[in-house]
Write a protein that holds these residues in place. Sequence first.
Motif, PDB file in Angstrom:
ATOM      1  N   GLY A  54       0.819  -1.211   0.000  1.00 38.18           N
ATOM      2  CA  GLY A  54       0.000   0.000   0.000  1.00 38.18           C
ATOM      3  C   GLY A  54       0.851   1.258   0.000  1.00 38.18           C
ATOM      4  O   GLY A  54       0.559   2.226  -0.721  1.00 38.18           O
ATOM      5  N   GLN A  55       1.913   1.228   0.783  1.00 34.73           N
ATOM      6  CA  GLN A  55       2.824   2.375   0.826  1.00 34.73           C
ATOM      7  C   GLN A  55       3.525   2.561  -0.517  1.00 34.73           C
ATOM      8  O   GLN A  55       3.671   3.689  -1.008  1.00 34.73           O
ATOM      9  CB  GLN A  55       3.856   2.151   1.938  1.00 34.73           C
ATOM     10  N   PHE A  56       3.926   1.451  -1.115  1.00 29.31           N
ATOM     11  CA  PHE A  56       4.593   1.507  -2.419  1.00 29.31           C
ATOM     12  C   PHE A  56       3.652   2.074  -3.481  1.00 29.31           C
ATOM     13  O   PHE A  56       4.049   2.905  -4.307  1.00 29.31           O
ATOM     14  CB  PHE A  56       5.049   0.102  -2.810  1.00 29.31           C
ATOM     15  N   PHE A  57       2.402   1.646  -3.449  1.00 28.98           N
ATOM     16  CA  PHE A  57       1.433   2.114  -4.445  1.00 28.98           C
ATOM     17  C   PHE A  57       1.165   3.613  -4.279  1.00 28.98           C
ATOM     18  O   PHE A  57       1.095   4.353  -5.270  1.00 28.98           O
ATOM     19  CB  PHE A  57       0.122   1.330  -4.298  1.00 28.98           C
ATOM     20  N   ASP A  58       1.030   4.051  -3.054  1.00 30.26           N
ATOM     21  CA  ASP A  58       0.653   5.446  -2.801  1.00 30.26           C
ATOM     22  C   ASP A  58       1.793   6.430  -3.010  1.00 30.26           C
ATOM     23  O   ASP A  58       1.558   7.597  -3.331  1.00 30.26           O
ATOM     24  CB  ASP A  58       0.125   5.590  -1.371  1.00 30.26           C
ATOM     25  N   THR A  59       3.028   5.961  -2.834  1.00 34.15           N
ATOM     26  CA  THR A  59       4.159   6.893  -2.919  1.00 34.15           C
ATOM     27  C   THR A  59       5.029   6.622  -4.143  1.00 34.15           C
ATOM     28  O   THR A  59       4.972   7.341  -5.141  1.00 34.15           O
ATOM     29  CB  THR A  59       5.009   6.798  -1.639  1.00 34.15           C
ATOM     30  N   SER A  60       5.792   5.554  -4.072  1.00 32.39           N
ATOM     31  CA  SER A  60       6.772   5.279  -5.132  1.00 32.39           C
ATOM     32  C   SER A  60       6.109   5.072  -6.486  1.00 32.39           C
ATOM     33  O   SER A  60       6.595   5.556  -7.513  1.00 32.39           O
ATOM     34  CB  SER A  60       7.599   4.040  -4.765  1.00 32.39           C
ATOM     35  N   LEU A  61       4.991   4.354  -6.498  1.00 31.30           N
ATOM     36  CA  LEU A  61       4.349   4.053  -7.776  1.00 31.30           C
ATOM     37  C   LEU A  61       3.830   5.324  -8.441  1.00 31.30           C
ATOM     38  O   LEU A  61       3.953   5.507  -9.653  1.00 31.30           O
ATOM     39  CB  LEU A  61       3.214   3.052  -7.560  1.00 31.30           C
ATOM     40  N   MET A  62       3.265   6.201  -7.643  1.00 35.12           N
ATOM     41  CA  MET A  62       2.745   7.441  -8.212  1.00 35.12           C
ATOM     42  C   MET A  62       3.871   8.317  -8.759  1.00 35.12           C
ATOM     43  O   MET A  62       3.732   8.965  -9.795  1.00 35.12           O
ATOM     44  CB  MET A  62       1.956   8.203  -7.144  1.00 35.12           C
ATOM     45  N   LEU A  63       4.999   8.302  -8.050  1.00 34.84           N
ATOM     46  CA  LEU A  63       6.127   9.118  -8.501  1.00 34.84           C
ATOM     47  C   LEU A  63       6.741   8.568  -9.789  1.00 34.84           C
ATOM     48  O   LEU A  63       7.267   9.323 -10.604  1.00 34.84           O
ATOM     49  CB  LEU A  63       7.193   9.172  -7.400  1.00 34.84           C
ATOM     50  N   ALA A  64       6.680   7.244  -9.937  1.00 36.96           N
ATOM     51  CA  ALA A  64       7.293   6.608 -11.113  1.00 36.96           C
ATOM     52  C   ALA A  64       6.233   6.097 -12.084  1.00 36.96           C
ATOM     53  O   ALA A  64       6.454   5.117 -12.789  1.00 36.96           O
ATOM     54  CB  ALA A  64       8.190   5.462 -10.655  1.00 36.96           C
ATOM     55  N   SER A  65       5.086   6.735 -12.124  1.00 35.72           N
ATOM     56  CA  SER A  65       3.977   6.243 -12.948  1.00 35.72           C
ATOM     57  C   SER A  65       4.329   6.192 -14.428  1.00 35.72           C
ATOM     58  O   SER A  65       3.849   5.327 -15.159  1.00 35.72           O
ATOM     59  CB  SER A  65       2.734   7.108 -12.734  1.00 35.72           C
ATOM     60  N   ASP A  66       5.179   7.111 -14.880  1.00 35.30           N
ATOM     61  CA  ASP A  66       5.565   7.108 -16.297  1.00 35.30           C
ATOM     62  C   ASP A  66       6.280   5.815 -16.673  1.00 35.30           C
ATOM     63  O   ASP A  66       6.039   5.247 -17.744  1.00 35.30           O
ATOM     64  CB  ASP A  66       6.474   8.304 -16.600  1.00 35.30           C
ATOM     65  N   SER A  67       7.161   5.361 -15.791  1.00 32.88           N
ATOM     66  CA  SER A  67       7.892   4.122 -16.089  1.00 32.88           C
ATOM     67  C   SER A  67       6.952   2.924 -16.106  1.00 32.88           C
ATOM     68  O   SER A  67       7.165   1.966 -16.857  1.00 32.88           O
ATOM     69  CB  SER A  67       9.004   3.905 -15.059  1.00 32.88           C
ATOM     70  N   PHE A  68       5.890   2.971 -15.295  1.00 32.70           N
ATOM     71  CA  PHE A  68       4.900   1.885 -15.308  1.00 32.70           C
ATOM     72  C   PHE A  68       4.107   1.903 -16.611  1.00 32.70           C
ATOM     73  O   PHE A  68       3.822   0.856 -17.190  1.00 32.70           O
ATOM     74  CB  PHE A  68       3.957   2.016 -14.109  1.00 32.70           C
ATOM     75  N   HIS A  69       3.727   3.095 -17.048  1.00 31.60           N
ATOM     76  CA  HIS A  69       2.968   3.215 -18.296  1.00 31.60           C
ATOM     77  C   HIS A  69       3.800   2.780 -19.503  1.00 31.60           C
ATOM     78  O   HIS A  69       3.284   2.166 -20.435  1.00 31.60           O
ATOM     79  CB  HIS A  69       2.512   4.665 -18.494  1.00 31.60           C
ATOM     80  N   LYS A  70       5.079   3.097 -19.477  1.00 32.83           N
ATOM     81  CA  LYS A  70       5.936   2.849 -20.638  1.00 32.83           C
ATOM     82  C   LYS A  70       6.543   1.446 -20.644  1.00 32.83           C
ATOM     83  O   LYS A  70       7.223   1.079 -21.607  1.00 32.83           O
ATOM     84  CB  LYS A  70       7.064   3.886 -20.672  1.00 32.83           C
ATOM     85  N   PHE A  71       6.312   0.683 -19.591  1.00 31.82           N
ATOM     86  CA  PHE A  71       6.915  -0.650 -19.515  1.00 31.82           C
ATOM     87  C   PHE A  71       6.374  -1.542 -20.633  1.00 31.82           C
ATOM     88  O   PHE A  71       5.167  -1.622 -20.868  1.00 31.82           O
ATOM     89  CB  PHE A  71       6.613  -1.295 -18.164  1.00 31.82           C
ATOM     90  N   THR A  72       7.285  -2.231 -21.319  1.00 33.83           N
ATOM     91  CA  THR A  72       6.891  -3.180 -22.372  1.00 33.83           C
ATOM     92  C   THR A  72       7.634  -4.494 -22.159  1.00 33.83           C
ATOM     93  O   THR A  72       8.862  -4.505 -22.034  1.00 33.83           O
ATOM     94  CB  THR A  72       7.230  -2.637 -23.774  1.00 33.83           C
ATOM     95  N   PRO A  73       6.926  -5.612 -22.111  1.00 35.75           N
ATOM     96  CA  PRO A  73       7.585  -6.915 -21.904  1.00 35.75           C
ATOM     97  C   PRO A  73       8.579  -7.257 -23.004  1.00 35.75           C
ATOM     98  O   PRO A  73       9.518  -8.011 -22.776  1.00 35.75           O
ATOM     99  CB  PRO A  73       6.407  -7.901 -21.906  1.00 35.75           C
ATOM    100  N   GLN A  74       8.365  -6.708 -24.206  1.00 33.81           N
ATOM    101  CA  GLN A  74       9.256  -7.032 -25.318  1.00 33.81           C
ATOM    102  C   GLN A  74      10.672  -6.518 -25.100  1.00 33.81           C
ATOM    103  O   GLN A  74      11.645  -7.171 -25.484  1.00 33.81           O
ATOM    104  CB  GLN A  74       8.703  -6.455 -26.632  1.00 33.81           C
TER     105      GLN A  74
END
Length: 560
Positions: free
Chosen positions: A347-367
Amino acid sequence: MGHHNAVQINEKIEKVCSEIGFQNLIQLSMDGPNVNWKTFSLAQQNIEQQTGRQMLNVGSCGLHTLHNAFRTGCASTDWDLGNALSSLKWLFKDVPARREDFTEVTGSTSFPLDLCSHRWLENVEVAERALTILPSLKTYISAAKTKKITEPCTKSFKKAEGIVHDDLFPAKLNFFLMVAREITPFLKLYQTDKPMLPFMSGDLTNILRSLMEKFVKPSVMMSATNTLKLLKVDHEEQDNHVDVNKVKVGFATERALVEHVKNSGAERLRLEFRQNCKLFLVKMVSKLFEKAPVKYPLVRSLSVLDPRVLLKNKELSSQKLTTVLRLLVETARLEEKCCDDVLREFGQFFDTSLMLASDSFHKFTPQSDRLDEFYHGLLANKAEFRHLWEVVQLALILSHGQASVERGFSVNKEVMVENLKEHSLIAQRVIHDHVLIIGGLHNVGYSKELFLSASAARQKYHMYLDEERRQKQDQQKALKRKTLMEEVSEMKAKKKRMEEDVRVLMKSADGNAEKAEATGKLSLISKSNGLRRAANEKQRNLKTLEQKLTEKMKELNDAL
């Protein structure tokens, strides 16, 4: 393992686990035969008895499952595409005269390709080539039948003749290609050593949904809003199927059917073809429902680690993580007291780190990206996410398939020659894997240690030969000791039997002598004397045996 059964395979696993520790065996990755599932069951029982833990079960290799499902679909029709494509290849294989006739008559230098009978999805190029040369094949068959060229008297030619007279053959190949092309991207994506299991649930669900939408009513599919609901759809129920004329067979297949109607107008054949297409899809989906890893809760729940999924919904991601934790606790891979810490850190990771690094999550590609590197940068070496990182590490260790193992078999086949010993093969594989990891021969580092090792190769070889001779001598000595010990044991047993025989004979002789004295019967005296002579003979043999035993004991002591 050849023709080994589950018990024999399990013995090999036990031998390895005795070295690395049974508690470290987290998963058995396999390709799905029943013998492997039996092996899994035996290994699971063994590990649970010895450690109280269980292995994590994510099913068999997803790549093999897709291949087998596609092959099952093909086999369910009466098209016999495998035999047809194979016959086309054999018609021209290793027959230069026919190839020359074909080129002379048609002007084409393209010939059929080899069919891969055990990897059907690798036959896309084979089917494409067959479609390409089909007009030329018709010309060649026509020329052979009109005696312009020599007509081959082979089964493959008869089969090819049947192919060119089958107006629906192009439609069959196009449908084959339509389904194969839909699945091929998955196979290419998962032919990797990267951790891919968190993506498998979503990708397999998309494949299943796409296949089912071709023959299942839209109203039924609309209710299957997630993977679990999709797996509960009764895809074999006729009432859930669209009309056979509305089965989606693909654009190219529809065009081929239109051409067929123009040429022959045989409506019955067209309906039978569509029915076969539906049967192909139904059987393929059934096999996926039965074998696909997506049916396992752990596989579905691990999609929480897919950055694209994780970012969408915190509550849903928490539910999936909770399922993962429950399964880890049930298999004794995680202590129950740690689960609340993991959920809190998530929960802490989602609320803080994930929000700060949301661009990297959106741009992630398994390929192009790696999950292990991605989460290592976000979670590793951070005390506030220590428990969460341990769970993520465990999840990313799990294998998604047998791709690397299968590639290893191919590499072994390339390097193996006659009389190649096991350690030589291992050495070559180590070199191959190292060169592969560093990115090619040009990146090999030529250090002083490497040169010293190479210069001492001859010396090491002689040392190896000396060691081999020493081991051979030790084996011979051990064998000699074993033989001597067996001989000594046998002689001791024989001595014991002879001593018992002497005792019994002397006792019988004394008994007969006493009876003769009491009754005065001379026959008993004669019998007593005969028994004593036999006992004396046994005594002499016993002394000879004792001498031999003494010699053998001395020889055994010298051997020790």
